[in-house]
Design an enzyme around this catalytic site. Structure first.
Site, short mmCIF file in Angstrom:
data_model
loop_
_atom_site.label_atom_id
_atom_site.label_comp_id
_atom_site.label_asym_id
_atom_site.label_seq_id
_atom_site.Cartn_x
_atom_site.Cartn_y
_atom_site.Cartn_z
N CYS A 288 0.81 -1.23 0.00
CA CYS A 288 0.00 0.00 0.00
C CYS A 288 0.83 1.27 0.00
CB CYS A 288 -0.94 0.01 1.21
SG CYS A 288 -2.37 -1.07 1.03
N ILE A 289 1.56 1.51 1.07
CA ILE A 289 2.19 2.82 1.28
C ILE A 289 3.19 3.20 0.18
CG2 ILE A 289 3.57 4.22 2.86
CD1 ILE A 289 2.26 2.70 5.16
#
Length: 451
Positions: A288-289
């Protein structure tokens, strides 16, 4: 002028529309709705188990025969899924997996949990969502609710999910219901999970939002519009991405200033308001990040805008691998050791502690830099059987104090709690502690170097 025939036609349409909504509401209320989860990876499988646990009959869809066969045999490959619970769902006929996409037409609710990665140029790869959108449009039946959960930029649901459906004659909010509700699964998190983490929900129409919120339940966090929901997930992770870049930049500066970054962070964290604690590392990893901000960057460029903070944060976070590599060179040189004559041991390579996920792991990128540069590279990773580095298989060793004793440098990459830090401290001659775990464990000595 509306004739009696026209009026009757409108009434029939309204009746049919209400009938579809009413039927789905009833199926959700009494848990008789058949739920399909498309994509059985790190998000899809826990999601499927979550709804099976709530009482629904769930069918998991995946293109991988291997995954499907494993799951139907009760073999689990995701750490966050309980093996016994999965077996129970299978035995009770509450979960089954298939590669037969035609069965999508039997589902009442469809959850799309396919990957949305970035390519080598940091550009979004929407191909999985696009392909699934076409498959769903081909097989879905009237009255079904489709919820996209894959993280993506605003406009994706409308373009790749709704468009194929409308091209086949479906009307959103009338005879088909579409919403977006981004996943918020944090692998390995024992405190927050699908049962207690708020879940943002936005539908194409108010009716779509109503039905999606009803299905998701008490954790649903309603927003006005599907694009708000899409942007919210990217914004969450971009916020973290930028703050991680700030603390990583401060780490490099603190090294030059001969100031302890970890003590500095702890001091700042003593403020009871207005400060959120972020810690440095070799880089930023996960699904994600290090990915989501580039979706926002891509969309901004499409509109002719520059997101300067996101670009800069990317440069800083990606640069931490090189910084860590240079620190290793410095530490070996301080002991009069050349890298090509040194044995380096790396403890932990996954992107996060206590899980087996190697996706976007900055430690793996560091290993790529070290491979071929050191005389011997040993990786100790209890959550992975092997690691692919530079298209080669890097064998994984089991923890052994003899390995540490023979190493010129031990690098703490990912601090899994199963590691015995006192043993590491006592048997290694030189340690590069990238996460400050030794000091936090009460272990301090001259042979420990911080990030």
């Amino acid at each position: 002028m509306i004739t009696a025939v026209t009026q009757e036609w409108y009434e029939q349409i309204d009746k049919a529309r209400y009938s579809l909504q009413s039927a789905l509401r009833k199926q959700i209320m009494n848990k008789t709705a058949k739920v399909g989860v498309i994509g059985l990876g790190y998000v899809g499988l826990p999601t499927a188990c979550h709804y099976a646990c709530k009482g629904y009959k769930v069918t998991g869809f995946d293109v991988s025969e291997t995954k499907v066969q494993s799951l139907n045999n009760g073999i689990n490959y995701i750490n966050d899924v309980d093996n016994d619970e999965l077996t129970q769902f299978i035995n009770q006929n509450r979960f089954t997996a298939t590669t037969d996409m035609k069965q999508i037409g039997e589902m009442d609710v469809l959850l799309i949990c396919v990957p949305t990665p970035v390519n080598k140029l940091k550009e979004p790869d929407i191909s999985y969502v696009k392909d699934v959108g076409e498959i769903v449009a081909e097989h879905v039946k009237e009255g079904t609710m489709v919820i996209l959960e894959s993280t993506t930029y605003p406009g994706t649901t409308e373009e790749y999910i709704c468009t194929p459906l409308t091209e086949r004659g479906y009307v959103m909010g009338e005879n088909l219901f579409v919403a977006y509700s981004p996943e918020r699964i944090d692998p390995g998190n024992k405190k927050f999970n699908l049962s207690n983490t708020p879940k943002v929900v936005g539908g194409i129409t108010e009716t779509c939002t109503d039905l999606a919120c009803m299905f998701i339940g008490k954790t649903a966090q309603r927003v006005n519009g599907i694009r708000v929901a899409e942007l919210s997930k990217i914004f969450e992770n971009t916020f973290r991405w930028i703050n991680m870049a700030l603390v990583n930049e401060m780490t490099v500066l603190c090294k030059e200033l001969e100031i302890d970054i970890w003590e500095t962070i702890d001091a700042a964290s003593s403020k009871p308001y207005g400060f959120m604690k972020f810690t440095p590392g070799i880089g930023v990893g996960g699904h994600c990040i290090p990915v989501d901000p580039y979706y926002l960057l891509y969309k901004a460029k499409e509109l002719g805008h520059r997101t300067k903070m996101i670009e800069l944060a990317g440069d800083i976070n990606d640069g931490m691998v090189h910084y860590s590599y240079m620190r290793i060179l410095e530490l070996l040189a301080s002991k009069d050791k050349l890298m090509q004559h040194s044995h380096v041991v790396v403890l932990g390579a996954t992107y996060k502690s206590n899980i087996g996920d190697l996706r976007e792991s900055p430690v793996v990128r560091l290993l790529e830099r070290l491979q071929g540069k050191v005389q011997k590279l040993t990786v100790i990773e209890p959550y992975a059987k092997e690691i692919r580095i530079n298209e080669q298989i890097q064998p994984v060793a089991e923890y052994d104090v003899a390995i540490l004793q023979n190493a010129d440098l031990v690098v703490i990459g990912t601090p899994h709690t199963c590691f015995d830090w006192k043993s590491v401290h006592d048997h290694a001659s030189l340690i590069f502690d990238s996460k400050n775990v030794l000091e936090e464990s009460g272990l301090q000595s001259d042979k420990i170097a911080k990030l």
